[in-house]
Scaffold this motif. Structure first.
Motif, PDB file in Angstrom:
ATOM      1  N   GLU A  38      -9.387  10.128  -5.721  1.00 35.08           N
ATOM      2  CA  GLU A  38      -9.474   9.777  -4.299  1.00 35.08           C
ATOM      3  C   GLU A  38     -10.667   8.874  -3.992  1.00 35.08           C
ATOM      4  O   GLU A  38     -10.770   8.322  -2.903  1.00 35.08           O
ATOM      5  CB  GLU A  38      -9.542  11.035  -3.432  1.00 35.08           C
ATOM      6  CG  GLU A  38     -10.774  11.897  -3.637  1.00 35.08           C
ATOM      7  CD  GLU A  38     -10.558  12.972  -4.693  1.00 35.08           C
ATOM      8  OE1 GLU A  38     -11.340  13.944  -4.701  1.00 35.08           O
ATOM      9  OE2 GLU A  38      -9.611  12.834  -5.487  1.00 35.08           O
TER      10      GLU A  38
ATOM     11  N   GLN B  92     -17.017  20.262   2.846  1.00 35.26           N
ATOM     12  CA  GLN B  92     -16.786  18.835   2.707  1.00 35.26           C
ATOM     13  C   GLN B  92     -17.819  18.230   1.754  1.00 35.26           C
ATOM     14  O   GLN B  92     -18.924  18.751   1.617  1.00 35.26           O
ATOM     15  CB  GLN B  92     -16.869  18.138   4.073  1.00 35.26           C
ATOM     16  CG  GLN B  92     -15.806  18.571   5.054  1.00 35.26           C
ATOM     17  CD  GLN B  92     -14.410  18.328   4.542  1.00 35.26           C
ATOM     18  OE1 GLN B  92     -14.094  17.253   4.070  1.00 35.26           O
ATOM     19  NE2 GLN B  92     -13.562  19.341   4.609  1.00 35.26           N
TER      20      GLN B  92
ATOM     21  N   GLU C  38      -4.426   2.264   5.811  1.00 34.90           N
ATOM     22  CA  GLU C  38      -4.762   3.287   4.819  1.00 34.90           C
ATOM     23  C   GLU C  38      -6.216   3.177   4.386  1.00 34.90           C
ATOM     24  O   GLU C  38      -6.894   4.185   4.173  1.00 34.90           O
ATOM     25  CB  GLU C  38      -3.845   3.138   3.602  1.00 34.90           C
ATOM     26  CG  GLU C  38      -2.403   3.546   3.871  1.00 34.90           C
ATOM     27  CD  GLU C  38      -1.482   3.191   2.724  1.00 34.90           C
ATOM     28  OE1 GLU C  38      -0.361   3.732   2.668  1.00 34.90           O
ATOM     29  OE2 GLU C  38      -1.883   2.362   1.871  1.00 34.90           O
TER      30      GLU C  38
ATOM     31  N   ARG D  93      -4.076  -0.790  -1.007  1.00 28.54           N
ATOM     32  CA  ARG D  93      -3.824  -0.007   0.202  1.00 28.54           C
ATOM     33  C   ARG D  93      -3.559  -0.954   1.358  1.00 28.54           C
ATOM     34  O   ARG D  93      -4.046  -2.088   1.377  1.00 28.54           O
ATOM     35  CB  ARG D  93      -5.030   0.881   0.559  1.00 28.54           C
ATOM     36  CG  ARG D  93      -5.324   1.988  -0.444  1.00 28.54           C
ATOM     37  CD  ARG D  93      -6.464   2.856   0.036  1.00 28.54           C
ATOM     38  NE  ARG D  93      -6.765   3.941  -0.902  1.00 28.54           N
ATOM     39  CZ  ARG D  93      -7.723   4.842  -0.703  1.00 28.54           C
ATOM     40  NH1 ARG D  93      -8.464   4.806   0.387  1.00 28.54           N
ATOM     41  NH2 ARG D  93      -7.930   5.784  -1.604  1.00 28.54           N
TER      42      ARG D  93
ATOM     43  N   VAL E 152      -5.879  11.838   7.668  1.00 32.02           N
ATOM     44  CA  VAL E 152      -4.474  12.232   7.547  1.00 32.02           C
ATOM     45  C   VAL E 152      -4.344  13.743   7.708  1.00 32.02           C
ATOM     46  O   VAL E 152      -3.474  14.243   8.437  1.00 32.02           O
ATOM     47  CB  VAL E 152      -3.897  11.785   6.193  1.00 32.02           C
ATOM     48  CG1 VAL E 152      -2.506  12.376   5.979  1.00 32.02           C
ATOM     49  CG2 VAL E 152      -3.828  10.261   6.122  1.00 32.02           C
ATOM     50  N   ALA E 153      -5.242  14.484   7.036  1.00 27.65           N
ATOM     51  CA  ALA E 153      -5.202  15.948   7.148  1.00 27.65           C
ATOM     52  C   ALA E 153      -5.519  16.392   8.571  1.00 27.65           C
ATOM     53  O   ALA E 153      -4.881  17.307   9.117  1.00 27.65           O
ATOM     54  CB  ALA E 153      -6.192  16.567   6.166  1.00 27.65           C
TER      55      ALA E 153
ATOM     56  N   THR F  63      -8.485   4.750   7.104  1.00 24.28           N
ATOM     57  CA  THR F  63      -8.270   6.136   7.529  1.00 24.28           C
ATOM     58  C   THR F  63      -8.664   7.114   6.430  1.00 24.28           C
ATOM     59  O   THR F  63      -9.650   7.815   6.534  1.00 24.28           O
ATOM     60  CB  THR F  63      -6.812   6.357   7.956  1.00 24.28           C
ATOM     61  OG1 THR F  63      -5.929   5.890   6.929  1.00 24.28           O
ATOM     62  CG2 THR F  63      -6.509   5.607   9.235  1.00 24.28           C
ATOM     63  N   GLY F  64      -7.897   7.176   5.368  1.00 29.12           N
ATOM     64  CA  GLY F  64      -8.245   8.086   4.291  1.00 29.12           C
ATOM     65  C   GLY F  64      -7.606   9.453   4.459  1.00 29.12           C
ATOM     66  O   GLY F  64      -7.007   9.791   5.478  1.00 29.12           O
ATOM     67  N   GLN F  65      -7.771  10.275   3.421  1.00 24.49           N
ATOM     68  CA  GLN F  65      -7.097  11.566   3.362  1.00 24.49           C
ATOM     69  C   GLN F  65      -7.605  12.538   4.416  1.00 24.49           C
ATOM     70  O   GLN F  65      -6.851  13.361   4.923  1.00 24.49           O
ATOM     71  CB  GLN F  65      -7.261  12.161   1.962  1.00 24.49           C
ATOM     72  CG  GLN F  65      -6.560  11.363   0.872  1.00 24.49           C
ATOM     73  CD  GLN F  65      -6.702  11.976  -0.504  1.00 24.49           C
ATOM     74  OE1 GLN F  65      -7.454  12.940  -0.687  1.00 24.49           O
ATOM     75  NE2 GLN F  65      -6.009  11.427  -1.472  1.00 24.49           N
ATOM     76  N   GLN F  66      -8.902  12.464   4.741  1.00 25.28           N
ATOM     77  CA  GLN F  66      -9.431  13.411   5.725  1.00 25.28           C
ATOM     78  C   GLN F  66      -8.792  13.217   7.088  1.00 25.28           C
ATOM     79  O   GLN F  66      -8.425  14.189   7.757  1.00 25.28           O
ATOM     80  CB  GLN F  66     -10.956  13.268   5.829  1.00 25.28           C
ATOM     81  CG  GLN F  66     -11.708  13.965   4.713  1.00 25.28           C
ATOM     82  CD  GLN F  66     -13.188  14.075   5.031  1.00 25.28           C
ATOM     83  OE1 GLN F  66     -13.749  13.263   5.742  1.00 25.28           O
ATOM     84  NE2 GLN F  66     -13.825  15.096   4.495  1.00 25.28           N
TER      85      GLN F  66
END
Length: 918
Positions: A178, A721, A368, A364, A376-377, A371-374
């Motif tokens: 990641e 985190q 994308e 990406r 999105v979650a 933003t990133g995975q955090q």
């Protein structure tokens, strides 16, 4: 009749047929006839397998019964003389004919049912208003949340063919997948020369740009870009021109392009500013163009400077780390482009193993990349939460319509008895649900409009740093979402009462002499809906409770300093004016002297990272410890400060402070925070202990000379985190180097921001061309660093409160309706001597078991929800027992009150009146 598995119809087909047909004699008769016909078919020895024949037979009956009553349309059985192919053809033909007839007949009555539904609801304005408000909350909050999600993830850049743009990131095989990195300067030029999958490949790096001209010095958020960036993005200046290839070559004079806002604010929109010579980061530069209004790529840039870096002037692995933006050629896919760049990266790894070992490539989209995975979650969990709110709203309205359906069951039975098809019987209840949903959507749009406006203002880019293209507004895609959501809501809310009516026993209802129908079995479904409401509300309330506790902790946080008494700002130095560490150190020393000499200043200091900011992290090696791999070395935060920095913040020290003798020629020293001591020294005295900064064994040792309280070096990070461990250390600024430093000044008396003009004057006394920026009180700094938890925590609290209100209304409504249906029974009980409390207990018991089952399911769901929202919790355990217990207590109290209120009202009725009640 044989029971060999062939004569008996397929169980699933028969169950579906029985479910679809009306209950009672009519349905039983048709199912029985179908069984007999299957037996006759088997005895005849038809060509189709008996099971398949029965499925076709059942589908044919269902097709007839959707729109027509079996009593008026005749026997829908298939003609025994037909061949299998003819039977299938007949089935398809009948389905087509019935659908066509349905459209012709029903479309003429849909509007009548809508008008009738609206009039019927207006006769009961109280319950209708409550239903509209409940749906307004559900639809409004869902629209609000979708508007935010759409703005963050789907709106994207407003540039031509933005879907073709890709960000090229570098990956490292030694790091988690990641983690991605910028592309080194040399690698960018290699990609540019060797690739063929992109129509253009540009690069940029965000940064600070100081501009000095006749208007004075001013700091801007800028970007250093390759000359082809605007060409790759297909956006050109509206005044002047863009960069040329020659202006991007090493040694070329500096050129800059202004954003539209900068052109208006600093130069009053004067076209004559083109060609003006200004000082740009210490060198002469020329303004050549102005970009269109609203264009601020990559984030919120105010101007752009042509990048003129020479890859041959620095060794490989040195120089800028760039953000690379490419536009895919027509017909080239992401996989093809990634494969090509990965092949180039593999060749570079072979050619330059020292700098390119383990290097890979990842593509990406722009969205994308930002933003990133955090995120999105986070937004995934928030969208899931608001869907739960909408489900609670739908269940609530479904319960209301179930109650109305019970009162109108005789009307539905009469429709069916005179030949009304199943859909015709169900349609009025869907019409009522649609009327309520449309009204709720109209009110919900107002809620969404207000909410989106507030969210857009509190997440302004000056506060959050969100990219300029992430805008939140109610435009056409959002309206399309609302229309679809309204129809789905009407379908979900109307399905339960419509299906319940359609499956009711017509004969039983017609024989019932009451105004409604005691034969109408709505109780079980209604209770299930209430249990579902309680369960969903419990999960949302747990999340809301955790958010509330987080916000309370933030507001009541006890800092080691008083944030209301400190002035802060920032300055940035550039190589043109300050080419080395010694020049920068001399500037900082003179600046501190100027600041401390200001009248009204109690103390002043400099740091590269203010308290509550996320400080940089580095790996260290403790003396006496052995590390097999570099990754085994612990990561801690670090910051640079000037002497008396902690005294300026009013923070005491154990050991000694830094002093002027701690310069770059002296042994390295550090002051560690309390978390550092607890993590590595288990509470022992750390003064005199040593560690190395970095991973090389040749690095000089750093000696701990003091201990200070925690100053939130990890910022406001959610527990768990990356970087949330607050352990860190401070080093003297004189033993380090940084081109950007924050200023902190404490006044003798009065508000800290009253020092703004004096601090600016002190900076200009040292360097008249140096602007000051990020002028804020320390209190504002703290607020800016914690906005994330406050805003999203508040949203989740709203979701939880809305769900609780809806569940309470739903439980009250169901029990009130149940009590109204049992007035006779209660009257008899009271006439026979039962007391009011006994009758109330009877109703409370009914509500209590629904609450109990709902809470049990809700706590299990809350366990999962609490893990999902952990990312927006601050210093709160996701399974906090106080929060879980408080939510259970709240739901029990609210639920019991909602159960007790209708029971108490019923027991106030005179028994004689109740006995005459029908």
């Amino acid at each position: 009749m044989r029971r060999d598995g062939f004569t008996d119809p397929p169980k699933l087909a028969e169950r579906l047929l029985r479910w679809w047909l009306p209950r009672g004699v009519v349905g039983d008769s048709i199912v029985g006839d179908a069984r007999e016909e299957l037996l006759e078919y088997r005895e005849r020895g038809g060509l189709l397998p008996p099971g398949l024949w029965y499925w076709l037979h059942a589908l044919r009956i269902g097709a007839h019964y959707v729109w027509r009553s079996p009593a008026t349309d005749g026997d829908p059985a298939l003609d025994a003389a037909r061949s299998p192919a003819e039977r299938v053809q007949a089935l398809i033909h009948d389905i087509r004919i019935t659908a066509q007839k349905g459209r012709e007949v029903e479309m003429g009555t849909v509007f009548k049912d809508l008008r009738f539904g609206a009039r019927a609801l207006l006769k009961k304005p109280g319950s209708a208003t409550i239903s509209v408000l409940v749906l307004a909350l559900g639809i409004g909050l869902s629209t609000f949340m979708f508007s935010i999600v759409y703005g963050v993830f789907f709106r994207g850049l407003d540039t031509p063919d933005a879907h073709e743009l890709r960000i090229v990131n570098r990956t490292d095989a030694s790091q988690p997948p990641e983690f991605t990195f910028g592309v080194p300067l040399h690698d960018y030029h290699d990609f540019l020369e060797r690739q063929s999958g992109f129509a253009g490949l540009a690069a940029y790096q965000g940064g600070t740009v100081n501009v000095t001209g006749a208007e004075g010095p001013e700091r801007f958020t800028g970007a250093f870009v390759t000359a082809n960036l605007f060409e790759v993005m297909r956006v050109q200046p509206i005044v002047g021109r863009g960069f040329t290839a020659d202006e991007g070559r090493p040694g070329a004079p500096a050129t800059l392009v202004l954003s539209y806002d900068t052109w208006q604010d600093r130069y009053d929109g004067d076209p004559g500013v083109m060609g003006t010579v200004v000082k740009v980061n210490g060198e002469q530069g020329t303004i050549i163009g102005v970009m269109p209004a609203g264009f601020k790529y990559p984030s919120n840039q105010q101007l752009w400077v042509a990048m003129r870096d020479d890859p041959y002037a620095v060794e490989r692995g040195q120089g800028r780390s760039l953000n690379v933006l490419g536009r895919l050629r027509d017909g080239v896919t992401d996989d093809q482009a990634t494969l090509e760049l990965s092949s180039i990266a593999a060749l570079l790894e072979q050619e330059y193993p020292d700098t390119n070992e383990g290097m890979g490539v990842e593509l990406r989209t722009v969205t994308e990349a930002f933003t990133g995975q955090q995120l999105v979650a986070l937004f995934g969990s928030m969208m899931g939460a608001v869907i739960l709110v909408l489900l609670v709203a739908c269940a609530n309205v479904a319960n209301l319509l179930l109650a109305r359906a019970a009162m109108r069951s005789k009307e539905a039975a009469v429709r069916a008895a005179i030949g009304g098809g199943r859909f015709r019987v169900m349609l009025p209840f869907f019409a009522e649900a649609l009327v309520l949903a449309v009204a709720g959507a109209l009110v919900g749009m107002i809620i969404a409009y207000v909410g989106v406006g507030m969210f857009d203002s509190v997440t302004d880019s000056s506060v959050t740093g969100k990219p300029y293209w992430m805008t939140f507004t109610l435009d056409l895609p959002i309206f399309g979402f609302v229309v679809g959501l309204t129809l789905l809501t009407a379908l979900a809310a109307g399905a339960a009462p419509a299906l319940q009516v359609a499956r009711a026993d017509v004969n039983g209802i017609l024989k019932d002499e009451s105004r409604g129908s005691s034969s109408f079995a709505m109780g079980r479904l209604s209770k299930i809906l209430v249990i579902g409401e309680v369960a969903l509300s419990c999960a949302l309330l747990v999340g809301a409770g955790l958010m509330t506790k987080s916000i309370v902790k933030l507001s009541q946080r006890d800092y080691a300093f008083d944030p209301t008494t400190v002035f802060t700002s920032r300055v940035g130095l550039f190589e043109t004016d300050y080419p080395d560490a010694e020049a920068r150190e001399a500037f900082y020393e003179e600046l501190v002297r100027e600041l401390e000499a200001l009248p009204g200043v109690k103390a002043a200091g400099l740091t590269n990272s203010l308290p509550t900011n996320f400080s940089p992290q580095t790996r260290i090696g403790l003396e006496g410890e052995v590390y097999n791999e570099d990754t085994d070395r612990p990561q801690v935060h670090s910051a640079m400060v000037t002497p008396r920095f902690f005294e300026m913040f009013g923070i005491g020290l154990e050991g000694r402070d830094f002093n002027l003798a701690d310069d770059r020629d002296a042994p390295r020293v550090a002051i560690v925070n309390r978390s550092f001591v607890e993590r590595f020294f288990e509470g022992d005295d750390p003064v005199g202990r040593r560690f190395q900064v970095g991973t090389a064994d040749t690095i000089p040792w750093t000696t701990v000379v003091g201990v200070v309280a925690d100053l939130d070096m990890s910022g406001f990070q959610a527990a768990g985190q990356p970087g949330s461990d607050p352990a860190g250390y401070y080093v003297p600024l004189a033993q380090s180097d940084s081109r950007f430093m924050s200023i902190a000044v404490t006044p003798v008396a009065g508000p800290p921001m009253g020092l703004t003009a004096d601090v600016r004057r002190a900076i200009q006394n040292v360097d008249p061309d140096l602007p000051m920026y990020f002028v804020r009180s320390m209190e504002e700094v703290v607020s800016l660093n914690s906005w994330f938890f406050s805003i999203f925590g508040t949203i989740f609290i709203v979701f939880g409160v809305a769900a609780l209100l809806m569940a309470s209304v739903g439980l009250y409504g169901v029990l009130a309706f149940s009590v109204s249906r049992r007035v006779n029974e209660m009257g008899i009980r009271m006439a026979l001597g039962a007391g009011a409390k006994q009758v109330q207990r009877l109703v409370l018991k009914q509500g209590a078991w629904q609450i109990g089952i709902g809470l049990t399911l809700g706590l299990a769901l809350a366990w999962a929800v609490s893990a999902m929202v952990q990312i927006i919790m601050f210093e709160v355990e996701p399974r906090d027992p106080m929060v879980f217990g408080g939510v259970v207590l709240m739901i029990v109290l609210v639920g019991l009150f909602a159960s007790w209120a209708p029971a108490r009202r019923a027991t106030k009725v005179d028994p004689m009146v109740a006995l005459r009640y029908e």
